[in-house]
Design a protein around this motif. Structure first.
Motif, mmCIF file in Angstrom:
data_model
loop_
_atom_site.group_PDB
_atom_site.id
_atom_site.type_symbol
_atom_site.label_atom_id
_atom_site.label_comp_id
_atom_site.label_asym_id
_atom_site.label_seq_id
_atom_site.Cartn_x
_atom_site.Cartn_y
_atom_site.Cartn_z
ATOM 1 N N CYS A 171 -8.338 12.734 0.431
ATOM 2 C CA CYS A 171 -8.704 12.883 -0.983
ATOM 3 C C CYS A 171 -8.366 14.253 -1.558
ATOM 4 C CB CYS A 171 -10.192 12.607 -1.181
ATOM 5 S SG CYS A 171 -10.553 10.871 -0.973
ATOM 6 N N CYS A 177 -4.685 14.303 -2.064
ATOM 7 C CA CYS A 177 -4.388 13.351 -3.150
ATOM 8 C C CYS A 177 -4.738 13.969 -4.508
ATOM 9 C CB CYS A 177 -5.190 12.076 -2.897
ATOM 10 S SG CYS A 177 -4.884 10.785 -4.090
ATOM 11 N N ASN A 188 -10.244 5.025 0.661
ATOM 12 C CA ASN A 188 -10.544 6.387 1.122
ATOM 13 C C ASN A 188 -11.764 6.998 0.430
ATOM 14 O OD1 ASN A 188 -8.353 6.536 2.916
ATOM 15 N ND2 ASN A 188 -6.972 6.944 1.213
ATOM 16 N N CYS A 216 -10.713 2.573 -4.093
ATOM 17 C CA CYS A 216 -9.788 3.079 -3.075
ATOM 18 C C CYS A 216 -10.507 3.148 -1.721
ATOM 19 C CB CYS A 216 -9.305 4.466 -3.492
ATOM 20 S SG CYS A 216 -8.330 5.245 -2.206
HETATM 21 FE FE1 SF4 Z 1 -6.830 9.551 -3.792
HETATM 22 FE FE2 SF4 Z 1 -8.159 7.361 -3.043
HETATM 23 FE FE3 SF4 Z 1 -9.165 9.750 -2.479
HETATM 24 FE FE4 SF4 Z 1 -9.117 8.901 -5.017
HETATM 25 S S1 SF4 Z 1 -10.303 8.031 -3.305
HETATM 26 S S2 SF4 Z 1 -8.552 10.914 -4.303
HETATM 27 S S3 SF4 Z 1 -7.191 7.738 -5.023
HETATM 28 S S4 SF4 Z 1 -7.240 8.886 -1.689
#
Ligand code: SF4
Ligand code: ZN
Ligand code: ZN
Length: 309
Positions: free
Chosen positions: A138, A141, A232, A230
């Protein structure tokens, strides 16, 4: 339970939404009106943008971002969607998200700009995180998404980027920053961050609306969004702060809104003063984007990755 507004007019329409911290029960028509008025008020109060500006709306395919795109479009703003195809969980999740965003853009008849990470950089976000030895996908990302929003905004001539961050996100971020006394982050946490050193203006028109209110808005408008978040997100530390705040909110309705609003009015100006004296930006030597270091963190990550392959 009857709608409070209908009741005051002598009508007997049933409420479909109850907003606990405002003690407000509303029918479909009055809830939609209330919701749109809240968004309009936030946009105006913080001078986020006006009807002569193009707004780039970052859309993931989730309820918040698609509802934001829908409501801004309905309120008459010139909106464009922006989606980053990240390559989450072997692309399955990302392919579905992209499909949802495309269908939605067709429904509201507005253009969608797509950035495909694999095509442009050669890797998915998970490959990037793994390749540089980062367990926390995250945070990698988040850095890439912020960078790409800026890059696309500059390239396509947008001065404003809107994101679907809601009150639950903002209050959880505030709690997390406060627990660690992240003075710099506290100074920057605001519903609008002005254009600065080449960065587009960042705005959060949903910052005073809860996740529940947004879900209700999405459902009542038949917005088809990704119902599974998501994969993650579960691992993100923000989820822990959200759970803690949800517990407080349950016991004391209105806690989140008070916490965030009072911070904006009373505490944040103090942190902001310190911030102005410290920030200096220059161009990244590799990509030319604004950064505080000679090479921006995205270019540094990509270079590290190439070095390892
Ligand atoms: Fe990225 Fe998914 Fe984490 Fe959001 S939850 S920051 S989309 S990896
Ligand atoms: Zn009503
Ligand atoms: Zn760079």
């Amino acid at each position: 339970m009857l709608c409070r507004i209908c009741k005051s007019k002598g009508e007997r329409k049933k409420a479909v939404v109850y907003i606990r911290h405002h003690r407000l029960a509303l029918c479909k028509e009055h809830f939609l009106e209330w919701f749109e008025r809240q968004v309009q008020r936030t946009v105006k109060k913080f001078k986020m943008f006006n009807k002569n500006e193009k707004v780039l709306v970052a859309v993931s395919g989730g309820k918040d971002s698609l509802s934001l795109w829908y409501v801004l479009n309905k309120l008459g703003y010139e909106t464009y969607g922006f989606h980053v195809s990240l390559g989450i969980k072997g692309w399955e999740y990302s392919k579905k998200s992209l499909e949802v965003c495309k269908k939605f853009s067709e429904r509201i008849n507005r253009p969608l700009i797509v950035f495909d990470l694999k095509k442009e950089f050669g890797y998915s976000i998970e490959e990037i995180a793994k390749g540089v030895g980062r367990k926390d996908v995250c945070s990698v990302c988040g850095t890439f998404k912020r960078y790409l929003m800026n890059r696309v905004a500059i390239k396509e001539g947008f001065k404003v980027v809107a994101t679907g961050h809601n009150l639950d996100d903002e209050s959880a971020l505030l709690l997390s920053n406060t627990m660690r006394w992240e003075v710099g982050y506290l100074g920057r946490q605001y519903p609008v961050l002005p254009e600065f050193g080449g960065f587009a203006r960042k705005v959060k028109p949903f910052c005073f609306l809860t996740e529940k209110e947004i879900v209700s808005y999405a459902i009542l408008n038949e917005i088809k969004y990704m119902e599974t978040g998501c994969p993650n997100a579960k691992e993100a530390t923000s989820a822990v702060y959200k759970r803690a705040l949800a517990m407080l909110e349950h016991e004391m309705p209105g806690t989140k809104l008070r916490f965030y609003k009072e911070f904006l009015e009373r505490a944040r100006p103090i942190f902001e003063r310190e911030l102005k004296e410290n920030l200096e930006l220059n161009e990244c030597e590799v990509c030319g984007m604004p950064t505080t270091a000679p090479v921006c963190s995205v270019c540094r990550t990509l270079e590290r990755l190439k070095g390892r392959c």
